[in-house]
Design an enzyme around this catalytic site. Structure first.
Site, PDB file in Angstrom:
ATOM      1  N   ASP A  60       3.956   0.274  12.184  1.00  0.00           N
ATOM      2  CA  ASP A  60       2.738  -0.263  11.568  1.00  0.00           C
ATOM      3  C   ASP A  60       2.491  -1.730  11.932  1.00  0.00           C
ATOM      4  O   ASP A  60       1.468  -2.307  11.527  1.00  0.00           O
ATOM      5  CB  ASP A  60       2.787  -0.099  10.033  1.00  0.00           C
ATOM      6  CG  ASP A  60       2.728   1.361   9.623  1.00  0.00           C
ATOM      7  OD1 ASP A  60       2.384   2.196  10.478  1.00  0.00           O
ATOM      8  OD2 ASP A  60       3.039   1.667   8.455  1.00  0.00           O
ATOM      9  N   LYS A 117       0.834  -1.219   0.000  1.00  0.00           N
ATOM     10  CA  LYS A 117       0.000   0.000   0.000  1.00  0.00           C
ATOM     11  C   LYS A 117       0.858   1.255   0.000  1.00  0.00           C
ATOM     12  O   LYS A 117       0.660   2.152  -0.814  1.00  0.00           O
ATOM     13  CB  LYS A 117      -0.903   0.003   1.241  1.00  0.00           C
ATOM     14  CG  LYS A 117      -1.569   1.348   1.492  1.00  0.00           C
ATOM     15  CD  LYS A 117      -2.378   1.372   2.756  1.00  0.00           C
ATOM     16  CE  LYS A 117      -1.672   1.872   3.973  1.00  0.00           C
ATOM     17  NZ  LYS A 117      -1.650   3.304   4.217  1.00  0.00           N
ATOM     18  N   ASN A 118       1.811   1.327   0.926  1.00  0.00           N
ATOM     19  CA  ASN A 118       2.523   2.599   1.095  1.00  0.00           C
ATOM     20  C   ASN A 118       3.507   2.892  -0.036  1.00  0.00           C
ATOM     21  O   ASN A 118       3.950   4.028  -0.185  1.00  0.00           O
ATOM     22  CB  ASN A 118       3.195   2.657   2.473  1.00  0.00           C
ATOM     23  CG  ASN A 118       2.156   2.845   3.579  1.00  0.00           C
ATOM     24  OD1 ASN A 118       1.023   3.202   3.301  1.00  0.00           O
ATOM     25  ND2 ASN A 118       2.548   2.584   4.818  1.00  0.00           N
ATOM     26  N   ARG A 123       0.063  14.964  13.034  1.00  0.00           N
ATOM     27  CA  ARG A 123       0.771  14.493  11.831  1.00  0.00           C
ATOM     28  C   ARG A 123       1.189  15.707  11.010  1.00  0.00           C
ATOM     29  O   ARG A 123       0.631  15.987   9.945  1.00  0.00           O
ATOM     30  CB  ARG A 123      -0.111  13.527  11.028  1.00  0.00           C
ATOM     31  CG  ARG A 123      -0.470  12.279  11.814  1.00  0.00           C
ATOM     32  CD  ARG A 123      -1.168  11.228  10.983  1.00  0.00           C
ATOM     33  NE  ARG A 123      -0.247  10.520  10.102  1.00  0.00           N
ATOM     34  CZ  ARG A 123      -0.577   9.427   9.414  1.00  0.00           C
ATOM     35  NH1 ARG A 123      -1.781   8.915   9.497  1.00  0.00           N
ATOM     36  NH2 ARG A 123       0.306   8.830   8.629  1.00  0.00           N
ATOM     37  N   CYS A 130      -5.216   7.937   9.072  1.00  0.00           N
ATOM     38  CA  CYS A 130      -5.438   7.410  10.424  1.00  0.00           C
ATOM     39  C   CYS A 130      -5.137   8.475  11.471  1.00  0.00           C
ATOM     40  O   CYS A 130      -4.176   9.238  11.325  1.00  0.00           O
ATOM     41  CB  CYS A 130      -4.543   6.204  10.673  1.00  0.00           C
ATOM     42  SG  CYS A 130      -4.998   4.769   9.707  1.00  0.00           S
ATOM     43  N   ARG A 134      -8.991   0.124   3.861  1.00  0.00           N
ATOM     44  CA  ARG A 134      -8.062   1.070   3.225  1.00  0.00           C
ATOM     45  C   ARG A 134      -6.734   0.406   2.890  1.00  0.00           C
ATOM     46  O   ARG A 134      -6.039   0.835   1.965  1.00  0.00           O
ATOM     47  CB  ARG A 134      -7.791   2.257   4.163  1.00  0.00           C
ATOM     48  CG  ARG A 134      -8.920   3.264   4.211  1.00  0.00           C
ATOM     49  CD  ARG A 134      -8.491   4.518   4.954  1.00  0.00           C
ATOM     50  NE  ARG A 134      -7.082   4.729   4.774  1.00  0.00           N
ATOM     51  CZ  ARG A 134      -6.201   4.924   5.765  1.00  0.00           C
ATOM     52  NH1 ARG A 134      -6.592   4.957   7.003  1.00  0.00           N
ATOM     53  NH2 ARG A 134      -4.932   5.093   5.510  1.00  0.00           N
TER      54      ARG A 134
END
Ligand code: EPU
Length: 419
Positions: free
Chosen positions: A306, A22-23, A122, A117, A398
């Site tokens: 994570d 994903k990232n 952030r 999230c 997600r």
């Protein structure tokens, strides 16, 4: 509203294929904006963050053809607007990559403040500092970010904090800049290397990705015409590795890069699990109660934040008291309250949590506060005795492709139910 209903305990057994990261994918898709042409991207995970990324690109003028549920061909020769859709960009974190890519391509972008999230503050000051050092004007007003530059010029940039997002974003902005950019104190995560590999495949000149100094020699243009396959997901792989330990199962993960999993492998061995590295697959099994262990989350190659909640499930079942120190995010222990509803004994104080191991977890209704918390609750529900109902699935969807299908194939009794 949907929920996952899990009847446990089940030791997970069998083979699971890991999806694309994903990232990495959420950065590679905006990176296509730097190409004046067409390229094909394969091994995309089938998750909602990818669908939203594609919608944003289409809004900007890209033409996307889906070759399969994991592959697109994208034509970015005609970018028609410099205003990204606010409703979509505020839905997820990685929308900030549109800024770096569009500054490089068009010298201008207006985008909503990124969502994602809720893990505490952030900030994006390091991204902004990087863009400004390259010559852009950036302002943040009323929930929007405006960035503009006549022509970006390469420059040395020192990151005050090791940041995945800022490293990638500055890399994107500097690919077409005039001259050379160096990013010092760069993040080293596998997805940073993957984005650099993608850009280099398309004609960029980026060296040193994966180390803490990245050098980008600006090029005139990126050519299309190539196909690129996204790297396997380190975090999805780690989630299944830890699920094997928490459920005392035996899993073989296919399509993973075992080098990316070393910090997780080390901790699994420390808690008494077994790991067999077979090159592009890895087997993890555990037949006894895990031992206690202490964890500190760190940027790569340290133990990833994570995977902290998933490791938290293992430690809540361990023999003895373990301590986790979360050094990246302020609020990543929200899942501990949910695990406590399942019989865990966890005390979280700020960025530290103490896990007094219990012999068993018991099913309960629980709520995902964020993506990885949600994955941890699915793992906990599979290890626990009785029925667990996991709510707030939009977080899990997600970032995990078909989580219930993958767990079901490994023996879990798990159903997605509409309420
Ligand atoms: N930070 C700043 N200023 C900045 C940028 C970051 O102070 O300008 C701080 C953050 O507050 C944090 C630390 O630096 O304390 C690291 O943040 P980083 O920028 O590395 O995080 P990110 O790019 O926003 C990515 C992943 C996260 C993952 C972190 C850390 C994406 C889209 N997200 O976030 O993934 O936790 O790196 O590895 O790549 C997830 O996938 O569940 C997830 C949250």
């Amino acid at each position: 509203m949907e929920k996952l209903v899990i009847k446990g305990p089940t030791p997970l057994k069998g083979e699971v294929t890991i999806s694309g990261a994903k990232n990495a994918a959420v950065a590679i898709l905006p990176a296509t904006l730097l190409i004046d042409g067409t390229c094909t991207i394969e091994n995309l995970p089938n998750i909602s963050d990818i669908k939203i990324s594609c919608e944003i690109l289409e809004h900007l003028g890209a033409k996307i053809t889906w070759n399969s549920e994991h592959s697109i061909t994208i034509d970015t020769s005609n970018i028609t607007t410099t205003k990204a859709p606010l409703d979509l960009t505020s839905k997820f974190r990685a929308s900030y990559y549109i800024i770096g890519a569009m500054l490089g391509r068009k010298g201008e972008i207006e985008v909503g403040m990124p969502g994602g999230c809720k893990l505490g503050a952030r900030p994006i000051d390091q991204h902004i500092k990087g863009f400004e050092t390259l010559g852009a004007n950036v302002s943040v007003e009323k929930g929007k970010i405006y960035a503009k530059a006549k022509k970006l010029k390469g420059a040395p940039i020192y990151m005050d904090i090791v940041s995945v997002g800022a490293t990638i974003n500055v890399m994107l902005a500097s690919v077409l800049a005039k001259g050379t950019t160096t990013i010092d104190n760069a993040a080293k995560e596998p997805h940073i290397v993957d984005v650099a590999n993608f850009l280099n495949t398309m004609g960029a000149d980026i060296r040193g990705a994966g180390t803490d100094v990245i050098k980008i020699n600006g090029v005139e243009k990126l050519h299309g015409g190539s196909t690129y396959s996204v790297v396997p997901d380190q975090i999805e792989a780690g989630t299944f590795m830890l699920a094997a330990v928490a459920t005392r199962g035996d899993l073989t993960l296919k399509n993973c890069i075992t080098k990316h999993l070393e910090s997780i492998t080390a901790k699994i061995i420390e808690v008494g699990g077994n790991v067999e590295d077979n090159g592009d697959s890895i087997r993890v099994w555990c037949s006894k109660r895990p031992n206690k262990a202490n964890i500190k989350t760190l940027p790569y190659p340290g133990f990833p934040t994570d995977l902290q909640p998933q490791m938290g499930v293992v430690l809540s079942l361990a023999n003895g008291t373990s301590v986790i120190n979360e050094s990246i995010w302020e609020s990543r222990f929200q899942y501990t309250e949910e695990l406590n509803k399942m019989g865990a004994r966890i005390t979280a104080q700020g960025k530290t949590a103490f896990f007094e191991g219990v012999k068993k977890l018991y099913g309960a209704p629980v709520y995902s506060s964020d993506l990885r918390a949600g994955a941890a609750l699915v793992v906990a529900g599979t290890a626990a005795e009785g029925i667990t109902e996991v709510y707030n699935l939009e977080h899990i969807d997600r970032g995990y492709e078909n989580i219930e299908e993958k767990f079901r194939k490994l023996g879990a009794k798990i159903e997605r139910v509409k309420e």
